[in-house]
Scaffold this motif. Structure first.
Motif, PDB file in Angstrom:
ATOM      1  N   SER A 128       0.826  -1.206   0.000  1.00  0.00           N
ATOM      2  CA  SER A 128       0.000   0.000   0.000  1.00  0.00           C
ATOM      3  C   SER A 128       0.856   1.251   0.000  1.00  0.00           C
ATOM      4  CB  SER A 128      -0.930   0.007   1.217  1.00  0.00           C
ATOM      5  OG  SER A 128      -1.825  -1.074   1.140  1.00  0.00           O
ATOM      6  N   VAL A 129       1.955   1.231   0.750  1.00  0.00           N
ATOM      7  CA  VAL A 129       2.848   2.398   0.776  1.00  0.00           C
ATOM      8  C   VAL A 129       3.428   2.654  -0.601  1.00  0.00           C
ATOM      9  CG1 VAL A 129       5.087   3.183   1.619  1.00  0.00           C
ATOM     10  CG2 VAL A 129       3.406   2.281   3.223  1.00  0.00           C
ATOM     11  N   ALA A 130       3.757   1.585  -1.316  1.00  0.00           N
ATOM     12  CA  ALA A 130       4.299   1.748  -2.670  1.00  0.00           C
ATOM     13  C   ALA A 130       3.292   2.430  -3.579  1.00  0.00           C
ATOM     14  CB  ALA A 130       4.695   0.385  -3.245  1.00  0.00           C
ATOM     15  N   ARG A 131       1.996   2.220  -3.300  1.00  0.00           N
ATOM     16  CA  ARG A 131       0.947   2.862  -4.110  1.00  0.00           C
ATOM     17  C   ARG A 131       0.611   4.247  -3.613  1.00  0.00           C
ATOM     18  NH1 ARG A 131      -3.835  -1.574  -5.156  1.00  0.00           N
ATOM     19  NH2 ARG A 131      -2.779  -2.784  -6.769  1.00  0.00           N
ATOM     20  N   MET A 180      -4.785  19.711  -2.801  1.00  0.00           N
ATOM     21  CA  MET A 180      -4.817  18.416  -3.469  1.00  0.00           C
ATOM     22  C   MET A 180      -4.012  17.368  -2.700  1.00  0.00           C
ATOM     23  SD  MET A 180      -6.743  19.003  -6.014  1.00  0.00           S
ATOM     24  CE  MET A 180      -7.576  20.500  -5.457  1.00  0.00           C
ATOM     25  N   PRO A 181      -4.421  16.109  -2.787  1.00  0.00           N
ATOM     26  CA  PRO A 181      -3.632  15.036  -2.167  1.00  0.00           C
ATOM     27  C   PRO A 181      -2.383  14.764  -2.985  1.00  0.00           C
ATOM     28  CG  PRO A 181      -5.442  14.101  -3.413  1.00  0.00           C
ATOM     29  CD  PRO A 181      -5.627  15.601  -3.468  1.00  0.00           C
ATOM     30  N   ARG A 182      -1.398  14.159  -2.364  1.00  0.00           N
ATOM     31  CA  ARG A 182      -0.180  13.795  -3.090  1.00  0.00           C
ATOM     32  C   ARG A 182      -0.471  12.616  -4.008  1.00  0.00           C
ATOM     33  NH1 ARG A 182       4.232  16.326  -1.287  1.00  0.00           N
ATOM     34  NH2 ARG A 182       4.023  17.435   0.697  1.00  0.00           N
ATOM     35  N   THR A 183       0.074  12.651  -5.197  1.00  0.00           N
ATOM     36  CA  THR A 183      -0.126  11.565  -6.149  1.00  0.00           C
ATOM     37  C   THR A 183       1.202  11.086  -6.696  1.00  0.00           C
ATOM     38  OG1 THR A 183      -0.516  13.243  -7.862  1.00  0.00           O
ATOM     39  CG2 THR A 183      -2.453  12.217  -6.879  1.00  0.00           C
ATOM     40  N   LEU A 184       1.243   9.809  -7.040  1.00  0.00           N
ATOM     41  CA  LEU A 184       2.409   9.214  -7.672  1.00  0.00           C
ATOM     42  C   LEU A 184       2.246   9.267  -9.185  1.00  0.00           C
ATOM     43  CD1 LEU A 184       2.699   6.049  -5.393  1.00  0.00           C
ATOM     44  CD2 LEU A 184       3.969   8.195  -5.168  1.00  0.00           C
ATOM     45  N   GLU A 185       3.296   8.967  -9.891  1.00  0.00           N
ATOM     46  CA  GLU A 185       3.253   8.939 -11.346  1.00  0.00           C
ATOM     47  C   GLU A 185       2.204   7.937 -11.815  1.00  0.00           C
ATOM     48  OE1 GLU A 185       4.212  10.409 -14.974  1.00  0.00           O
ATOM     49  OE2 GLU A 185       5.124  11.031 -13.077  1.00  0.00           O
ATOM     50  N   GLY A 186       1.310   8.373 -12.697  1.00  0.00           N
ATOM     51  CA  GLY A 186       0.268   7.493 -13.214  1.00  0.00           C
ATOM     52  C   GLY A 186      -1.042   7.604 -12.481  1.00  0.00           C
ATOM     53  N   GLN A 187      -1.064   8.268 -11.323  1.00  0.00           N
ATOM     54  CA  GLN A 187      -2.315   8.462 -10.600  1.00  0.00           C
ATOM     55  C   GLN A 187      -3.008   9.736 -11.067  1.00  0.00           C
ATOM     56  OE1 GLN A 187      -0.979   8.265  -6.437  1.00  0.00           O
ATOM     57  NE2 GLN A 187      -1.994   6.287  -6.262  1.00  0.00           N
ATOM     58  N   VAL A 188      -4.325   9.772 -10.920  1.00  0.00           N
ATOM     59  CA  VAL A 188      -5.130  10.913 -11.355  1.00  0.00           C
ATOM     60  C   VAL A 188      -5.597  11.693 -10.131  1.00  0.00           C
ATOM     61  CG1 VAL A 188      -7.237  11.643 -12.544  1.00  0.00           C
ATOM     62  CG2 VAL A 188      -5.909   9.709 -13.432  1.00  0.00           C
ATOM     63  N   THR A 189      -5.339  12.990 -10.132  1.00  0.00           N
ATOM     64  CA  THR A 189      -5.815  13.882  -9.074  1.00  0.00           C
ATOM     65  C   THR A 189      -7.186  14.421  -9.470  1.00  0.00           C
ATOM     66  OG1 THR A 189      -3.535  14.550  -8.604  1.00  0.00           O
ATOM     67  CG2 THR A 189      -5.303  15.942  -7.714  1.00  0.00           C
ATOM     68  N   MET A 190      -8.139  14.366  -8.518  1.00  0.00           N
ATOM     69  CA  MET A 190      -9.505  14.801  -8.823  1.00  0.00           C
ATOM     70  C   MET A 190     -10.083  15.640  -7.692  1.00  0.00           C
ATOM     71  SD  MET A 190     -11.436  11.568 -10.602  1.00  0.00           S
ATOM     72  CE  MET A 190     -12.815  12.665 -10.989  1.00  0.00           C
ATOM     73  N   GLU A 191     -11.097  16.403  -8.035  1.00  0.00           N
ATOM     74  CA  GLU A 191     -11.936  17.063  -7.042  1.00  0.00           C
ATOM     75  C   GLU A 191     -13.342  17.185  -7.602  1.00  0.00           C
ATOM     76  OE1 GLU A 191     -13.512  20.385  -6.816  1.00  0.00           O
ATOM     77  OE2 GLU A 191     -12.068  21.818  -7.631  1.00  0.00           O
ATOM     78  N   LYS A 192     -14.320  17.467  -6.726  1.00  0.00           N
ATOM     79  CA  LYS A 192     -15.685  17.681  -7.191  1.00  0.00           C
ATOM     80  C   LYS A 192     -16.292  18.882  -6.484  1.00  0.00           C
ATOM     81  CE  LYS A 192     -19.139  15.629  -4.249  1.00  0.00           C
ATOM     82  NZ  LYS A 192     -20.208  16.609  -4.087  1.00  0.00           N
ATOM     83  N   THR A 193     -16.880  19.763  -7.273  1.00  0.00           N
ATOM     84  CA  THR A 193     -17.658  20.889  -6.757  1.00  0.00           C
ATOM     85  C   THR A 193     -18.803  21.099  -7.738  1.00  0.00           C
ATOM     86  OG1 THR A 193     -15.656  21.911  -5.822  1.00  0.00           O
ATOM     87  CG2 THR A 193     -17.623  23.297  -6.008  1.00  0.00           C
ATOM     88  N   PRO A 194     -20.011  20.598  -7.440  1.00  0.00           N
ATOM     89  CA  PRO A 194     -21.127  20.629  -8.396  1.00  0.00           C
ATOM     90  C   PRO A 194     -21.556  22.021  -8.837  1.00  0.00           C
ATOM     91  CG  PRO A 194     -21.567  19.086  -6.611  1.00  0.00           C
ATOM     92  CD  PRO A 194     -20.356  19.859  -6.214  1.00  0.00           C
ATOM     93  N   SER A 195     -21.307  23.023  -8.016  1.00  0.00           N
ATOM     94  CA  SER A 195     -21.756  24.371  -8.381  1.00  0.00           C
ATOM     95  C   SER A 195     -20.928  24.994  -9.505  1.00  0.00           C
ATOM     96  CB  SER A 195     -21.720  25.296  -7.156  1.00  0.00           C
ATOM     97  OG  SER A 195     -20.446  25.274  -6.541  1.00  0.00           O
ATOM     98  N   TYR A 196     -19.788  24.384  -9.864  1.00  0.00           N
ATOM     99  CA  TYR A 196     -19.003  24.922 -10.977  1.00  0.00           C
ATOM    100  C   TYR A 196     -19.832  24.966 -12.265  1.00  0.00           C
ATOM    101  CZ  TYR A 196     -14.666  24.213  -8.248  1.00  0.00           C
ATOM    102  OH  TYR A 196     -13.662  24.246  -7.300  1.00  0.00           O
ATOM    103  N   PHE A 197     -20.647  23.945 -12.479  1.00  0.00           N
ATOM    104  CA  PHE A 197     -21.373  23.835 -13.756  1.00  0.00           C
ATOM    105  C   PHE A 197     -22.274  25.035 -14.001  1.00  0.00           C
ATOM    106  CE2 PHE A 197     -24.833  21.926 -16.460  1.00  0.00           C
ATOM    107  CZ  PHE A 197     -24.041  21.723 -17.580  1.00  0.00           C
ATOM    108  N   VAL A 198     -22.830  25.627 -12.951  1.00  0.00           N
ATOM    109  CA  VAL A 198     -23.773  26.736 -13.112  1.00  0.00           C
ATOM    110  C   VAL A 198     -23.138  28.092 -12.818  1.00  0.00           C
ATOM    111  CG1 VAL A 198     -25.733  25.253 -12.598  1.00  0.00           C
ATOM    112  CG2 VAL A 198     -24.634  26.502 -10.738  1.00  0.00           C
TER     113      VAL A 198
END
Length: 385
Positions: free
Chosen positions: A83-86, A173-191
C-alpha cells in the motif's frame, strides 16, 4: 674543509626530513578533516526510500500489530508495504490518510517522509456538476480505484475562493504518484459563469465530468435537502411558480402561473444553458456526461465509461456493488478488513415530499425544450421526456 662540507650536507638533509615530515602531517590532517566532513554530510542526507518505508512499516506494526501472531505480523507488514508503494494505506482500522500518517515522522534533517511520496498537482479531472445529480456517489465509487486520489471536501475554488490563488488550490490536493489521477468535485461549478474560463486558465486539458439527472426529480431532491435544513420553507409549488404579478403562487400551480426560472432549484436543471458557457472554452470531447439514473440502475456500467474517459484500467466493476433496498441506491460492498459495507450518509436517499401531479407535469412541459436541446448538444438522449 671536509668537516664544513659534512656539516652543510647534514643541515641540508635535516631540512629535507623536516619538510617531508611537515607535508606528511599536513596530509594526515587534511584527510582527517575530509573524512569527518564527508561522514557528517552523508548523515545529513535523507535516507533511501526503502529505509523510510521500513521505518513507517515498523512504526505502523508497533502501533497496530502488538497483538498479532508472527504469521499475522508478516502478512500485515507485506500489506502495508504494498500500500505504501501505491501511496495509500490498507484498511487495518487506520482512519488517517497516508499524508496524515507519514507527516509526523521526521528523518535526521527534519524532512518529512511524506515529501518522498509523490507530489501535489492540479487536478487532471474535475466533477463539475450537477448538484443533487449523484456527484458524491460517483466520487466515492471512483475512490476505490488505486490510481485515483481525490479531495474529500468540495474546494469551491473556481466559484467562491478564486481570489486565494492557484497555489492555495494546489495545496488542497492530495499527493499523487506517477500514473495516478488527481480529482476534485464541486457541483456548483457547472452553473457558475466564471468557472469555465478559470478552469481553462489553470489547464485547457482538464477533463470535466458532469453527472446529470431528470431536472424535475433533481429539483424536488434539491428542495428536499433545503427543507431538511429549514423546515419553515414554503411549499415546493409556491417556490416553483409565480403568478402574473410576479409574486409566488399561494395555491397549486395553474396555467396562468409561470415557472420561476430564477429559483436555483429550477435554474440548475436548464442544462443546455449552462453547457453553452463550458463549450466556449472546452471541446465536447473534453466533457463526459454521466447519467444519474444509470449510476443507480447500472453503477458498474456507468463507472466503466468514467474509467475509460479518465484513461484508467477498469478496476471498479460490478463485484464492488450491491443495491441497498432501504436507501434505494447502490452501496459499496464490505472491503477487506472492514466490519460493514460503505454507504453514503444519512443525508443521501431522503424520502421526497408529495408534490401534486399537475405541478410535476407543468415542470416537465417547461423543461422539455431545454432537454431536447441538451440531447442535441451532447449527442445523447437521456430519456427524461
Amino acid at each position: 674543509m671536509g668537516c664544513s662540507i659534512w656539516r652543510a650536507g647534514f643541515n641540508f638533509g635535516h631540512l629535507k626530513v623536516q619538510s617531508k615530515l611537515s607535508v606528511f602531517l599536513t596530509m594526515i590532517l587534511l584527510f582527517t578533516y575530509l573524512f569527518y566532513c564527508l561522514n557528517g554530510y552523508c548523515d545529513s542526507l535523507p535516507r533511501p526510500l526503502h529505509d523510510q518505508q521500513t521505518t513507517f512499516i515498523n512504526k505502523n506494526l508497533q502501533n497496530d500489530g502488538q497483538q498479532l501472531s508472527p504469521e499475522q505480523r508478516h502478512a500485515h507488514k507485506n500489506a502495508v508495504r504494498v500500500s505504501v508503494a501505491r501511496g495509500q494505506l490498507p484498511d487495518f482500522g487506520i482512519s488517517q490518510t497516508i499524508d496524515e500518517q507519514l507527516a509526523p515522522i521526521p528523518v535526521d534533517n527534519n524532512i518529512s517522509i511524506a515529501n518522498t511520496f509523490g507530489s501535489k498537482k492540479f487536478p487532471q479531472a474535475i466533477i463539475i456538476g450537477v448538484k443533487k445529480g449523484g456527484t458524491r456517489a460517483l466520487l466515492e465509487f471512483l475512490r476505490i480505484h488505486p490510481d485515483v486520489r481525490a479531495v474529500g471536501a468540495e474546494p469551491h475554488f473556481f466559484d467562491r475562493c478564486y481570489d486565494k490563488g492557484l497555489e492555495w488550490y494546489r495545496n488542497l490536493m492530495p499527493r499523487t504518484l506517477e500514473g495516478q489521477v488527481t480529482m476534485e468535485k464541486t457541483p456548483s461549478y457547472f452553473v457558475t459563469k466564471e468557472a469555465p474560463g478559470r478552469v481553462h486558465t489553470m489547464s485547457p486539458r482538464t477533463k470535466l465530468i458532469v453527472v446529470v439527472r431528470d431536472p424535475v426529480t433533481r429539483a424536488v431532491s434539491d428542495y428536499t435537502q433545503t427543507l431538511s435544513k429549514n423546515p419553515g420553507l414554503p411549499s415546493f409549488q409556491d417556490l416553483a411558480f409565480r403568478n402574473a404579478s410576479g409574486t409566488p403562487s399561494s395555491v397549486a400551480a395553474t396555467t396562468a402561473d409561470a415557472v420561476d426560472a430564477s429559483w436555483s432549484a429550477v435554474r440548475i436543471g436548464i442544462y443546455a444553458k449552462h453547457l453553452e458557457h463550458w463549450l466556449r472554452y472546452f471541446p465536447l470531447s473534453g466533457l463526459l456526461f454521466v447519467s444519474g439514473e444509470r449510476l443507480v440502475s447500472d453503477p458498474s456500467g456507468e463507472m466503466g465509461r468514467v474509467q475509460d474517459f479518465l484513461g484508467l484500467k477498469r478496476v471498479v466493476t460490478d463485484k464492488h456493488f450491491y443495491f441497498n433496498q432501504t436507501k434505494g441506491f447502490p452501496c459499496l460492498k464490505k472491503p477487506e478488513g472492514s466490519s460493514k459495507p460503505r454507504c453514503l450518509g444519512k443525508s443521501k436517499g431522503r424520502p421526497h415530499p408529495q408534490i401534486p401531479a399537475e405541478v410535476l407535469t407543468r415542470l416537465r412541459d417547461f423543461y422539455r425544450p431545454f432537454n431536447l436541446k441538451f440531447y442535441q448538444m451532447t449527442g445523447h438522449d437521456f430519456g427524461w421526456n
